[in-house]
Design a protein around this motif. Sequence first.
Motif, PDB file in Angstrom:
ATOM      1  N   LEU A  71       0.360  -1.205   0.273  1.00  0.00           N
ATOM      2  CA  LEU A  71       0.018   0.119  -0.047  1.00  0.00           C
ATOM      3  C   LEU A  71       0.677   1.143  -0.514  1.00  0.00           C
ATOM      4  O   LEU A  71       0.440   2.479  -0.122  1.00  0.00           O
ATOM      5  N   GLN A 116     -11.253   0.402   5.570  1.00  0.00           N
ATOM      6  CA  GLN A 116     -10.608  -0.310   4.128  1.00  0.00           C
ATOM      7  C   GLN A 116      -9.903  -1.038   3.910  1.00  0.00           C
ATOM      8  O   GLN A 116      -9.204  -1.681   3.720  1.00  0.00           O
ATOM      9  N   TYR A 119      -8.778  -4.622   2.675  1.00  0.00           N
ATOM     10  CA  TYR A 119      -7.723  -4.523   1.383  1.00  0.00           C
ATOM     11  C   TYR A 119      -6.694  -5.908   1.672  1.00  0.00           C
ATOM     12  O   TYR A 119      -6.380  -6.520   1.136  1.00  0.00           O
ATOM     13  N   PHE A 140      -8.864   3.743  -3.814  1.00  0.00           N
ATOM     14  CA  PHE A 140      -8.804   2.565  -3.567  1.00  0.00           C
ATOM     15  C   PHE A 140     -10.510   1.872  -4.520  1.00  0.00           C
ATOM     16  O   PHE A 140      -9.728   0.388  -3.855  1.00  0.00           O
ATOM     17  N   ILE A 191      -9.729  -2.342  -5.214  1.00  0.00           N
ATOM     18  CA  ILE A 191     -10.597  -3.773  -5.047  1.00  0.00           C
ATOM     19  C   ILE A 191     -10.598  -4.381  -6.232  1.00  0.00           C
ATOM     20  O   ILE A 191     -10.867  -5.245  -5.702  1.00  0.00           O
TER      21      ILE A 191
END
Length: 197
Positions: A74, A85, A89, A183, A187
């Motif tokens: 990340l 989140q 993730y 984000f 995903i």
Amino acid sequence: MFKTNLFIKIIVLCLLTSKLYAFEKDAEQLIQSTTNDAKQIILNKDIKVEKKKEKLEKIALNAVDVDGLSRFTLGAYRKDLNEEQIKKYTKLFKIFFAKNISSRLQNYSDQNIKVTGSKKISNNYVIVNSKMTSKIDSQIIKIDWRVFKIQDKLVIRDLVVEGLSLAKTQREEFSSILSSKGFDGLITSLNNFISKN
């Protein structure tokens, strides 16, 4: 008195050296046994493809620090994500990672990996050197494994293939997706990969 103190110091030094040497040897053993186990599964004609994938995924998840790798990939974007989140993730990354590894390993049926040595970087970090040789064309590829000790367990954090870090490459790929699609885009990309594998 001086001789006694010197003798004690020598014993302590020997014990410390032995312990550090054992750490390096344990790291080498982790790599050799993990790659050997994976190779046996790949070459076993009695195991169906789907079962092979499951077994390879299990080996990967056991040998690799997937949580640490998920945080690393990340990069700087991690600080911009909320707890929900990050959980989403991390859970998805674990599945992505396992499927990515198992699909890649299927292509290495003609490769042999041999550990050639190791170098201690710190008390909890060793680089294990290895060479992958192709049976078909005898091509030799240098692979270095970054092995860490976390809570008394040795785990792999990265592979460096001919100087190229796979963890950094993955982080750059995710960074590109996060920059362009955010984000939710990352995903979606992970879900798409998982559904196809």
